[in-house]
Motif scaffolding. Structure first.
Motif, PDB file in Angstrom:
ATOM      1  N   UNK A   1       7.447  30.779  -5.559  1.00 42.28           N
ATOM      2  CA  UNK A   1       7.778  31.041  -4.152  1.00 42.28           C
ATOM      3  C   UNK A   1       8.296  29.785  -3.471  1.00 42.28           C
ATOM      4  N   UNK A   2       7.660  28.643  -3.763  1.00 46.00           N
ATOM      5  CA  UNK A   2       8.099  27.381  -3.163  1.00 46.00           C
ATOM      6  C   UNK A   2       9.507  27.031  -3.639  1.00 46.00           C
ATOM      7  N   UNK A   3       9.750  27.184  -4.923  1.00 48.76           N
ATOM      8  CA  UNK A   3      11.084  26.885  -5.452  1.00 48.76           C
ATOM      9  C   UNK A   3      12.143  27.810  -4.864  1.00 48.76           C
ATOM     10  N   UNK A   4      11.785  29.108  -4.706  1.00 47.51           N
ATOM     11  CA  UNK A   4      12.745  30.045  -4.121  1.00 47.51           C
ATOM     12  C   UNK A   4      13.046  29.687  -2.665  1.00 47.51           C
ATOM     13  N   UNK A   5      12.010  29.283  -1.914  1.00 44.14           N
ATOM     14  CA  UNK A   5      12.238  28.893  -0.518  1.00 44.14           C
ATOM     15  C   UNK A   5      13.120  27.643  -0.429  1.00 44.14           C
ATOM     16  N   UNK A   6      12.888  26.688  -1.320  1.00 47.82           N
ATOM     17  CA  UNK A   6      13.720  25.472  -1.319  1.00 47.82           C
ATOM     18  C   UNK A   6      15.176  25.804  -1.646  1.00 47.82           C
ATOM     19  N   UNK A   7      15.375  26.694  -2.606  1.00 48.23           N
ATOM     20  CA  UNK A   7      16.755  27.075  -2.949  1.00 48.23           C
ATOM     21  C   UNK A   7      17.415  27.811  -1.788  1.00 48.23           C
ATOM     22  N   UNK A   8      16.641  28.687  -1.101  1.00 48.84           N
ATOM     23  CA  UNK A   8      17.209  29.388   0.062  1.00 48.84           C
ATOM     24  C   UNK A   8      17.599  28.395   1.159  1.00 48.84           C
ATOM     25  N   UNK A   9      16.772  27.375   1.360  1.00 50.31           N
ATOM     26  CA  UNK A   9      17.084  26.382   2.392  1.00 50.31           C
ATOM     27  C   UNK A   9      18.347  25.595   2.029  1.00 50.31           C
ATOM     28  N   UNK A  10      18.462  25.206   0.777  1.00 43.35           N
ATOM     29  CA  UNK A  10      19.664  24.484   0.343  1.00 43.35           C
ATOM     30  C   UNK A  10      20.899  25.369   0.479  1.00 43.35           C
ATOM     31  N   UNK A  11      20.749  26.656   0.117  1.00 48.86           N
ATOM     32  CA  UNK A  11      21.888  27.565   0.241  1.00 48.86           C
ATOM     33  C   UNK A  11      22.297  27.745   1.697  1.00 48.86           C
TER      34      UNK A  11
END
Length: 321
Positions: free
Chosen positions: A185-195
């Motif tokens: 979940x943390x990795x997915x949130x970080x990727x969403x923020x970068x996107x």
């Protein structure tokens, strides 16, 4: 007849006894050792020699042999459950590959009763000591360091017992399922923020580029309009000078106004969106239109002269030197 039967039975018994005796002696004297194996020969329980691959001889009823000792590389799988510095329990499978050197068969057989259990103890102790100083994220990045520490510790300790450590592999670091879900979940949130940041940056670049293009377009359009007006003014001035030279100075203004008037009508007819255009039809109205245009031009000229007089300080009524 009975004598013959008795002799036959005795002969059979003698043959059986001789076969058993000589067969037992043969098996107790000769034995074979397979490739990549060694066998230890003991005399009355004491070490006598190491039998190499091939056909070997021992003294019957006096010497005995041990089970074959494999010289192949063996692998031991050890699963360790321990806790990291940030209090996360993880399971670490460690694969240890080890071998008994041919020159160390005696030490490997007599010094350790259960070598695999000894290897497990060293692996447990080393891995738990290493993980206690690492966080979960650091442990994922340091799998090779953990494997190197285990291999160094095992190589140093097991060499005393005749075992050589070939390789040590930390194949995985597996935390609890809930921890893995949280990490995902943390990795997915970080990727969403970068996107999202990338999309915003791209939109910003698009808007800036579009604004710059519009500014350039307007600038070029303004320069075109200014050049057009300058060309018109230059043409009118040249026409006026030509009319003055032709001797029609008094009616030059009316003639130019009329020319511009008809040019304007033609442009409106070509580019205008309206289908109907109302124009004065009688000569008096047309003369009034010319008079209004002339008055507007004269008023503009007077205003310009007044402004110039104010700027220079020599307007009407000002003292002259």
């Amino acid at each position: 007849m009975e004598l013959l039967i008795t002799l036959a039975v005795i002969a059979i018994v003698v043959v059986a006894v001789v076969t058993l005796v000589f067969g037992g002696l043969r098996t107790s004297i000769f034995f074979t050792v397979k490739t990549q194996e060694n066998v230890i020969v003991e005399r009355f329980g004491k070490f006598k020699k190491v039998a190499k691959p091939g056909l070997n001889i021992k003294t019957p009823f006096v010497e005995t042999t041990t089970k074959p000792i494999s010289l192949r590389v063996r692998q031991l799988e050890v699963n360790i459950e321990t806790k990291t510095q940030d209090n996360v329990f993880v399971t670490i499978p460690v694969a240890v590959q080890y071998v008994i050197g041919e020159e160390n068969v005696v030490d490997a057989y007599y010094k350790l009763d259960n070598p695999e259990e000894q290897i497990r103890s060293y692996v447990f102790d080393t891995v738990r000591s290493s993980l206690s100083t690492m966080t979960l994220d650091t442990s994922f990045e340091s799998k090779d360091d953990i494997a190197s520490a285990v291999e160094y510790r095992l190589s140093e300790s097991m060499a005393r017992y005749g075992f050589q450590i070939v390789n040590t592999l930390v194949t995985d670091i597996s935390p609890d399922q809930k921890v893995r879900d949280s990490m995902n979940s943390i990795n997915a949130a970080q990727r969403d923020r970068v996107a999202a940041q990338s999309l915003a940056e791209a939109d910003k670049i698009k808007r800036v580029t579009q604004a710059e293009a519009e500014a350039d377009s307007r600038r070029l359009q303004g320069e075109g309009v200014a050049a057009q007006r300058k060309a018109i003014a230059t043409g009118i001035a040249e026409q006026y000078e030509m009319l003055k030279q032709a001797g029609i100075e008094d009616t030059a203004q009316q003639l130019l106004l009329m020319t511009q008037y008809f040019d304007t009508l033609g442009d409106v007819a070509r580019n205008g969106r309206s289908n109907v255009l109302f124009l004065p039809s009688n000569p008096g109205s047309l003369g009034d239109l010319f008079q209004e245009v002339r008055n507007s031009l004269l008023s503009a000229q007077e205003a310009d002269r007044a402004a110039n007089s104010v700027d220079t300080g020599f307007g009407p009524g000002s003292p002259q030197e």
